[in-house]
Design a protein around this motif. Structure first.
Motif, short mmCIF file in Angstrom:
data_model
loop_
_atom_site.label_atom_id
_atom_site.label_comp_id
_atom_site.label_asym_id
_atom_site.label_seq_id
_atom_site.Cartn_x
_atom_site.Cartn_y
_atom_site.Cartn_z
N TRP A 161 10.68 2.93 2.16
CA TRP A 161 11.80 3.68 1.61
C TRP A 161 12.47 4.55 2.68
O TRP A 161 13.69 4.69 2.69
N VAL A 162 11.69 5.13 3.57
CA VAL A 162 12.27 5.91 4.67
C VAL A 162 13.12 5.00 5.55
O VAL A 162 14.26 5.33 5.89
N ALA A 163 12.58 3.84 5.90
CA ALA A 163 13.30 2.88 6.74
C ALA A 163 14.55 2.35 6.03
O ALA A 163 15.59 2.14 6.66
N THR A 164 14.45 2.15 4.72
CA THR A 164 15.60 1.67 3.94
C THR A 164 16.72 2.70 3.99
O THR A 164 17.89 2.35 4.18
N ARG A 165 16.37 3.97 3.84
CA ARG A 165 17.38 5.03 3.89
C ARG A 165 18.03 5.10 5.28
O ARG A 165 19.24 5.24 5.41
N GLN A 166 17.22 4.97 6.34
CA GLN A 166 17.76 5.00 7.70
C GLN A 166 18.66 3.79 7.95
O GLN A 166 19.73 3.93 8.56
N ALA A 167 18.25 2.63 7.47
CA ALA A 167 19.08 1.43 7.62
C ALA A 167 20.39 1.58 6.86
O ALA A 167 21.45 1.16 7.34
N ALA A 168 20.34 2.18 5.69
CA ALA A 168 21.55 2.39 4.88
C ALA A 168 22.54 3.29 5.61
O ALA A 168 23.75 3.04 5.59
N GLU A 169 22.02 4.33 6.25
CA GLU A 169 22.90 5.24 6.99
C GLU A 169 23.61 4.49 8.11
O GLU A 169 24.81 4.68 8.33
N PRO B 171 0.85 -1.20 0.00
CA PRO B 171 0.00 0.00 0.00
C PRO B 171 0.89 1.25 0.00
O PRO B 171 2.04 1.20 0.49
N ILE B 172 0.41 2.35 -0.52
CA ILE B 172 1.22 3.58 -0.68
C ILE B 172 1.90 3.99 0.63
O ILE B 172 3.09 4.30 0.65
N GLU B 173 1.15 4.00 1.74
CA GLU B 173 1.74 4.43 3.02
C GLU B 173 2.86 3.49 3.44
O GLU B 173 3.89 3.92 3.95
N ALA B 174 2.66 2.21 3.24
CA ALA B 174 3.68 1.22 3.59
C ALA B 174 4.90 1.35 2.68
O ALA B 174 6.04 1.20 3.13
N ARG B 175 4.66 1.64 1.43
CA ARG B 175 5.76 1.80 0.48
C ARG B 175 6.63 2.99 0.89
O ARG B 175 7.86 2.92 0.90
#
Length: 132
Positions: free
Chosen positions: A69-77, A61-65
């Motif tokens: 991506w926000v969580a992916t960016r935080q994990a990458a950092e 769902p859009i909100e989950a998507r």
């Protein structure tokens, strides 16, 4: 074995199942509490064997998507600070973000549409965990 994640524009990223699973666990760790079902699903998905880990982000769902991506960016950092991009997990998460950031914007009001075979991801479809 490898795992495949399909992005909104249909491009795919693949990598060793262990590294991709670790990446999904790191992303899940960064999700806020309101996405607990998705967090449980990602952790559960990370423990599956290939090709059963494969998923299409367009099925979120859009909100989950957006949260993914926000969580992916935080994990990458976090992982690049810890491992300086020298391992497969760091490599895959940075590539995933570069691919996502490289998606061409659509015209006003236009949205990426799932391909015909893409079903909405069921965050209650757990194999190993019982959920929240």
């Amino acid at each position: 074995m490898s795992t495949i994640i399909t992005l909104e524009d249909g491009r795919q990223i693949s990598g060793p199942t262990g590294s991709m699973g670790h990446m999904l666990e790191l992303v899940a760790d960064e999700l806020p509490q309101e996405f607990l079902r998705m967090k449980c699903w990602l952790i559960d998905n990370a423990e599956r064997c290939a090709p059963c880990m494969d998923f299409d982000v367009r099925g979120f769902p859009i909100e989950a998507r957006t949260a993914f991506w926000v969580a992916t960016r935080q994990a990458a950092e976090k992982i690049t600070a810890e491992y300086a991009k020298t391992n497969w997990t760091g490599n895959r998460i940075m590539l995933l973000l570069r691919m996502h950031d490289g998606i061409e914007p659509l015209e006003d009001g236009e949205e990426f549409k799932p391909y015909d075979d893409c079903q909405e991801v069921d965050f209650d479809d757990l194999w190993f965990t019982t959920g929240a």
